[in-house]
Write a protein that holds these residues in place. Structure first.
Motif, PDB file in Angstrom:
ATOM      1  N   PHE A 150       0.840  -1.194   0.000  1.00 14.45           N
ATOM      2  CA  PHE A 150       0.000   0.000   0.000  1.00 14.45           C
ATOM      3  C   PHE A 150       0.873   1.242   0.000  1.00 14.45           C
ATOM      4  N   THR A 151       0.337   2.335  -0.570  1.00 14.72           N
ATOM      5  CA  THR A 151       1.047   3.600  -0.676  1.00 14.72           C
ATOM      6  C   THR A 151       0.047   4.726  -0.839  1.00 14.72           C
ATOM      7  N   ASN A 152       0.485   5.935  -0.575  1.00 15.74           N
ATOM      8  CA  ASN A 152      -0.322   7.127  -0.837  1.00 15.74           C
ATOM      9  C   ASN A 152       0.220   7.925  -2.007  1.00 15.74           C
ATOM     10  N   CYS A 153       1.200   7.390  -2.715  1.00 16.02           N
ATOM     11  CA  CYS A 153       1.729   8.055  -3.900  1.00 16.02           C
ATOM     12  C   CYS A 153       0.784   7.837  -5.075  1.00 16.02           C
ATOM     13  N   ASP A 154       0.505   8.905  -5.815  1.00 14.45           N
ATOM     14  CA  ASP A 154      -0.336   8.779  -7.003  1.00 14.45           C
ATOM     15  C   ASP A 154       0.543   8.825  -8.252  1.00 14.45           C
ATOM     16  N   ALA A 155       1.473   7.872  -8.340  1.00  9.26           N
ATOM     17  CA  ALA A 155       2.350   7.794  -9.501  1.00  9.26           C
ATOM     18  C   ALA A 155       1.535   7.448 -10.739  1.00  9.26           C
ATOM     19  N   ALA A 162       7.065   6.364  -5.477  1.00 11.52           N
ATOM     20  CA  ALA A 162       8.280   6.773  -4.766  1.00 11.52           C
ATOM     21  C   ALA A 162       8.499   5.927  -3.520  1.00 11.52           C
ATOM     22  N   TRP A 163       7.429   5.559  -2.826  1.00  8.89           N
ATOM     23  CA  TRP A 163       7.542   4.679  -1.672  1.00  8.89           C
ATOM     24  C   TRP A 163       6.259   3.889  -1.508  1.00  8.89           C
ATOM     25  N   ARG A 164       6.362   2.742  -0.921  1.00 11.20           N
ATOM     26  CA  ARG A 164       5.195   1.973  -0.500  1.00 11.20           C
ATOM     27  C   ARG A 164       5.630   0.884   0.466  1.00 11.20           C
ATOM     28  N   PRO A 737       7.363  14.897  -7.065  1.00 10.63           N
ATOM     29  CA  PRO A 737       6.334  15.411  -7.988  1.00 10.63           C
ATOM     30  C   PRO A 737       4.898  15.137  -7.550  1.00 10.63           C
ATOM     31  N   CYS A 738       4.623  13.965  -6.977  1.00  7.20           N
ATOM     32  CA  CYS A 738       3.241  13.680  -6.569  1.00  7.20           C
ATOM     33  C   CYS A 738       2.978  14.082  -5.127  1.00  7.20           C
ATOM     34  N   LYS A 739       3.970  14.684  -4.489  1.00  5.15           N
ATOM     35  CA  LYS A 739       3.844  15.199  -3.117  1.00  5.15           C
ATOM     36  C   LYS A 739       3.402  14.129  -2.119  1.00  5.15           C
ATOM     37  N   CYS A 740       3.903  12.918  -2.327  1.00  2.81           N
ATOM     38  CA  CYS A 740       3.586  11.855  -1.375  1.00  2.81           C
ATOM     39  C   CYS A 740       4.673  11.711  -0.323  1.00  2.81           C
ATOM     40  N   TRP A 741       5.762  12.462  -0.463  1.00  2.00           N
ATOM     41  CA  TRP A 741       6.750  12.520   0.610  1.00  2.00           C
ATOM     42  C   TRP A 741       7.508  13.828   0.499  1.00  2.00           C
ATOM     43  N   SER A 742       8.055  14.257   1.610  1.00  2.00           N
ATOM     44  CA  SER A 742       8.803  15.508   1.625  1.00  2.00           C
ATOM     45  C   SER A 742       9.932  15.402   2.637  1.00  2.00           C
ATOM     46  N   LEU A 743      10.965  16.198   2.401  1.00  5.43           N
ATOM     47  CA  LEU A 743      12.127  16.247   3.274  1.00  5.43           C
ATOM     48  C   LEU A 743      12.423  17.702   3.597  1.00  5.43           C
ATOM     49  N   GLY A 744      12.430  18.034   4.885  1.00  9.68           N
ATOM     50  CA  GLY A 744      12.714  19.393   5.310  1.00  9.68           C
ATOM     51  C   GLY A 744      14.067  19.481   5.998  1.00  9.68           C
ATOM     52  N   LEU A 745      14.798  20.565   5.729  1.00  9.37           N
ATOM     53  CA  LEU A 745      16.094  20.817   6.340  1.00  9.37           C
ATOM     54  C   LEU A 745      16.104  22.233   6.900  1.00  9.37           C
ATOM     55  N   PHE A 746      16.805  22.445   8.007  1.00 12.48           N
ATOM     56  CA  PHE A 746      16.908  23.796   8.537  1.00 12.48           C
ATOM     57  C   PHE A 746      18.233  23.969   9.272  1.00 12.48           C
ATOM     58  N   SER A 761       8.395  13.421   5.892  1.00  9.14           N
ATOM     59  CA  SER A 761       6.951  13.200   5.876  1.00  9.14           C
ATOM     60  C   SER A 761       6.602  12.157   4.829  1.00  9.14           C
ATOM     61  N   LEU A 762       5.769  11.199   5.195  1.00 13.20           N
ATOM     62  CA  LEU A 762       5.141  10.272   4.261  1.00 13.20           C
ATOM     63  C   LEU A 762       3.655  10.587   4.273  1.00 13.20           C
ATOM     64  N   THR A 763       3.125  11.055   3.175  1.00 15.98           N
ATOM     65  CA  THR A 763       1.757  11.559   3.123  1.00 15.98           C
ATOM     66  C   THR A 763       0.769  10.507   3.588  1.00 15.98           C
ATOM     67  N   GLY A 764      -0.039  10.872   4.544  1.00 21.62           N
ATOM     68  CA  GLY A 764      -1.066   9.969   5.055  1.00 21.62           C
ATOM     69  C   GLY A 764      -0.577   9.043   6.138  1.00 21.62           C
ATOM     70  N   ILE A 765       0.738   8.960   6.357  1.00 22.07           N
ATOM     71  CA  ILE A 765       1.283   8.089   7.389  1.00 22.07           C
ATOM     72  C   ILE A 765       1.697   8.905   8.600  1.00 22.07           C
TER      73      ILE A 765
END
Length: 816
Positions: A150-155, A162-164, A737-746, A761-765
């Motif tokens: 299962f995944t929340n990526c809409d490839a 990108a991940w599942r 591109p499908c915004k199903c994961w993101s990486l933040g740095l600061f 972030s893993l979208t929906g998880i």
């Protein structure tokens, strides 16, 4: 309140008999089902009915419709007697919640149990795709998946997500929990992280472990915090988050929240630290192991109680175990600079002819004050709005309060302040000029003086006459819009006789009522472009200045640090230190200009900075960030030196969600500082403060998107006069591109420390979160508002859908 995963998998239907069938192209009204549900309408190239077995056979381009449910297949068998439906060959079932594709679907419409072979389920609300070799449906809310992913990526179709997650067995109880065994987190279908077994809640308020928060700080070393969320009942929850700092010690955060009903709610937070070593922080010296090993804590909380529609109580608590706690351990520059912590209890009762209130205020000294600091314990007051006397134009209003000033060291005293007032409604002269006469009498009684133990009192009055007008003109533009220009001149004369304040303890502005013989004139000019129900501010200009009709000021308050007052101590002056000044008849000329549409779309700070060193980000606001374009200028011009004494500007420019820039500047020339307003009139310039040195400060920030999925931003603060920066922040966020994961740095740089970390972030998880999350969110939200897959709670929700904002456990709004 807490979302670790949200994968709603309600995706099957209940199909009811009897069935109305007809061949493709044939027309005929479907018959209603026996239960009152929508009828089952079947179309196919060929439909056979085996009467002896009570079986329907549909073959070739089968289409089944029942209300909003749509099913297509190559072949369909409906066994009427046992209530079994079997669809085979390119099976696709859609309903408002889900889309199912499989090779074979078998469903018992009586028990609602069924089996899907080699199926794939797409959940529309969460953008979730689940596939499995075998999917069993035991009830409406209970499912089991065998050998699936299962995944929340809409490839795009045919591309690898990108991940599942890959699993051997998954058990789902919708609205309760999801558990799987033999799992792997796969990146581009390459197994990366093994997950032998995992169980997590699907219901928003379910007890369980939260995502851990790792981090690193060059002062505190490595940091790790693991939270546990306990949903006590639907109206209460508790979060316990033990933490460890390699160079500081260990401890735990506790947060208790409750909403017992619509009238009773609150939030309380405790951060406890068992310090084992002194941190590498400015202002801390190694004074021995005894000082290093100690317990430190922070307590904050708020409570609101609406007893009746007219009676409201609010409590706010802020307390630390030692005065240096925030300065040494807080992640917020504003918190580290606080002179004191304020706790208060406020109750207000609305009455038929006014409003009564009770206030208790306690100031915990941090960088200012001490045991001799005056506390309001308590203050009782009553306010009467302007009421018409005997249905005449004469209006009566006033305020009265009594305060008990208490302190641990030194004398205490009581004060009663009564200030009734009379005014009239606006007296128009030819509908061009309006006059408003006003007057207030003030009687203040003290149980003792600053040196004498006998009671003291002081009487004074304020008389004012306000004259104002408003001129406006509307004219059309070539594009069909309208421009509205207004001019609002006003003049107010005020008189307050001189009174003797030398025997009074001067605690607040009620005790400091300087004489006034002042004329203040102001001109406001506005230019608005109006288009239907919207408007754009082209210019909002205000000019104001005061003129001393009587004698000018000769002495001014001196706020220079370390200057001893004539009476009292440095921590609690009883009368302020003053210096001689050469007062002028004309005050500095005040100018405020707003160019552009600066009407903000929210009025509170976007994030509440963390009070405690181990506390996460503030709650997400439910208001859209400012995206307007404007320039604001706030300045004072000294007519005697023919130069600008103060000049402050703010500039903001944004292009859609592509980029924005903000620049702020603060400048004050050495010399006297204008005092804006007083207890009588907030728009007047009767006094100046003692001369201070020149100040020049600059802030700059902005962010921009790139074509590679990165959004980059920064904000800096720079002291031009001293040539150093107290803080600058650099942040970045990558979204696939499908915004199903993101990486933040600061990266956050302070004078005595540097902080850097990442967020995933893993979208929906779910997402990781740490002390820099609020900084990243503040800088980048104007470009990322409402997008899905962000590593923080957002109004758009994790899937970009509209939903109410609920702070995650442990990251709720910081009480202030």
């Amino acid at each position: 309140m807490r979302v670790l995963a949200r994968i709603p998998l309600v995706f099957l239907l209940s199909l009811l008999l009897p069935v109305q069938g007809h061949a493709a192209g044939a027309a005929g009204p479907p018959s209603p089902s026996g239960s009152g549900s929508p009828p089952l309408d079947v179309k196919a190239d060929r439909i056979d009915y085996l009467q002896d077995q009570d079986i329907y056979e549909a073959d070739g381009s089968v289409v089944v419709d029942q209300g909003p449910v749509h099913l297509t297949a190559d072949h369909l068998t409906v066994q009427a007697l046992p209530g079994i439906m079997i669809a085979t060959g390119h099976v696709r079932l859609t309903d408002p919640k889900a889309d199912i594709v499989s090779e074979r679907l078998e469903l018992n419409v009586n028990t609602e149990a069924g089996v899907i072979t080699h199926g794939q389920v797409y959940i529309k609300a969460s953008n979730t795709t689940v596939d499995g070799r075998l999917i069993q449906r035991f009830s409406e809310d209970h499912y089991r998946f065998k050998e699936g992913r299962f995944t929340n990526c809409d490839a795009p179709e045919g591309e690898i997500p990108a991940w599942r997650f890959q699993f051997k067995d998954l058990d789902l109880n919708y609205g309760e929990s999801l558990a799987f065994t033999g799992g792997w987190l796969c990146v581009a279908d390459v197994p990366v992280i093994p997950i032998p077994t995992l169980t997590y809640p699907l219901e928003p308020r379910q007890s369980g472990l939260l995502i851990p928060t790792p981090g690193y700080d060059n002062r505190f070393g490595f940091h790790y915090q693991q939270g546990y969320y306990w949903a006590i009942n639907p109206s209460q929850d508790l979060t316990i988050s033990p933490s460890y700092f390699s160079n500081l010690g260990y401890g735990s955060d506790l947060e208790y929240r409750y909403a017992l009903n619509r009238k009773t709610l609150g939030q309380w937070y405790v951060s406890y630290l068992q310090q084992t070593s002194l941190p590498n922080v400015a202002g801390v010296t190694d004074t021995g192991q005894a000082d290093a090993k100690r317990a430190r804590a922070l307590i904050t909380g708020t409570h609101t109680q609406q007893f009746t529609p007219d009676l409201l109580l609010r409590a706010n608590a802020n307390f630390v175990t030692d005065p240096s706690y925030l300065q040494q351990l807080s992640n917020s520059g504003a918190q580290r600079a606080l002179p004191s912590n304020e706790s208060n209890l406020f109750a207000t009762q609305r009455l038929g002819s006014g409003n009564a209130y009770l206030l208790g205020q306690y100031l915990q000294p941090l960088q200012a004050g001490g045991t001799d600091t005056f506390q309001r314990l308590p203050e009782l007051g009553y306010s009467v709005p302007n009421l018409s006397l005997f249905n005449s134009p004469l209006l009566f209003g006033g305020d009265a309060n009594a305060v008990n000033f208490y302190r641990e060291q030194g004398f205490t005293q009581n004060r009663v302040d009564v200030a009734p007032g009379l005014s009239t409604e606006v007296l128009d002269i030819g509908h061009i000029l309006g006059f408003t006469p006003q007057g207030k009498f003030r009687e203040v009684y003290y149980t003792r003086g600053v040196q004498e133990t006998s009671s003291q009192h002081r009487e004074t009055f304020w008389a004012g006459m306000d004259a104002s007008s408003k001129l406006s003109r509307r004219f059309g533009t070539g594009d069909g819009n309208a421009m509205l220009h207004t001019l609002e001149p006003s003049v107010i004369y005020e008189y307050v006789p001189p009174t003797d304040q030398s025997k009074l303890t001067q605690i607040d502005q009620v005790d400091d009522l300087p004489k006034k013989n002042l004329m203040t004139y102001m001109l406001r000019s506005r230019l608005l472009e109006q288009d239907g129900n919207s408007s754009f501010n082209w210019l909002d200009l205000t000019l104001a200045q005061s003129y001393h009709v009587g004698a000018a000021q000769t002495r001014a308050r001196d706020f220079t640090p370390g200057v001893a007052p004539p009476l009292g101590s440095l921590t609690q002056p009883l009368q302020p230190a003053t210096v001689a000044v050469d007062g002028k008849k004309f005050s500095d000329l005040w100018l405020r200009a707003v160019i552009g549409n600066n009407d903000p779309q929210f009025t509170q700070a976007q994030t509440a900075a963390a009070l405690g060193f181990g506390r996460g980000a503030g709650a997400s606001p439910s208001f859209k960030p400012v995206i307007n374009r404007y320039v604001t200028v706030d300045a004072f011009f000294d007519p005697y030196r023919s130069t600008v004494s103060q000049f402050n500007t703010d500039f903001r420019l944004q292009r859609s969600n592509d980029w924005y820039v903000e620049v702020g500047q603060r400048f004050s020339r050495d010399g006297n500082r204008v005092r804006r307003g007083d207890i009588w009139n907030p728009v007047s310039f009767n006094e100046v403060y003692a001369p201070t040195q020149e100040i020049e400060f600059v802030t700059a920030g902005g962010a921009f998107r790139t074509s590679w999925g990165w959004t980059i931003g920064a904000k800096g603060y720079y002291d031009v006069k001293n040539g150093k920066s107290p803080e600058y922040d650099v942040v970045a966020l990558y979204q696939n591109p499908c915004k199903c994961w993101s990486l933040g740095l600061f990266y956050l740089q302070f004078p005595d420390r540097a902080q850097y970390n990442f967020m995933l972030s893993l979208t929906g998880i779910g997402w990781t979160e740490n002390y820099g999350t609020d900084v990243v969110r503040t800088i980048l939200s104007p470009l990322l508002w409402g997008e899905k897959g962000l590593p923080w709670a957002a109004p758009g929700g994790p899937y970009g859908i509209a939903q109410s904002i609920q702070p995650r456990p442990g990251v709720g709004a910081t009480p202030r």
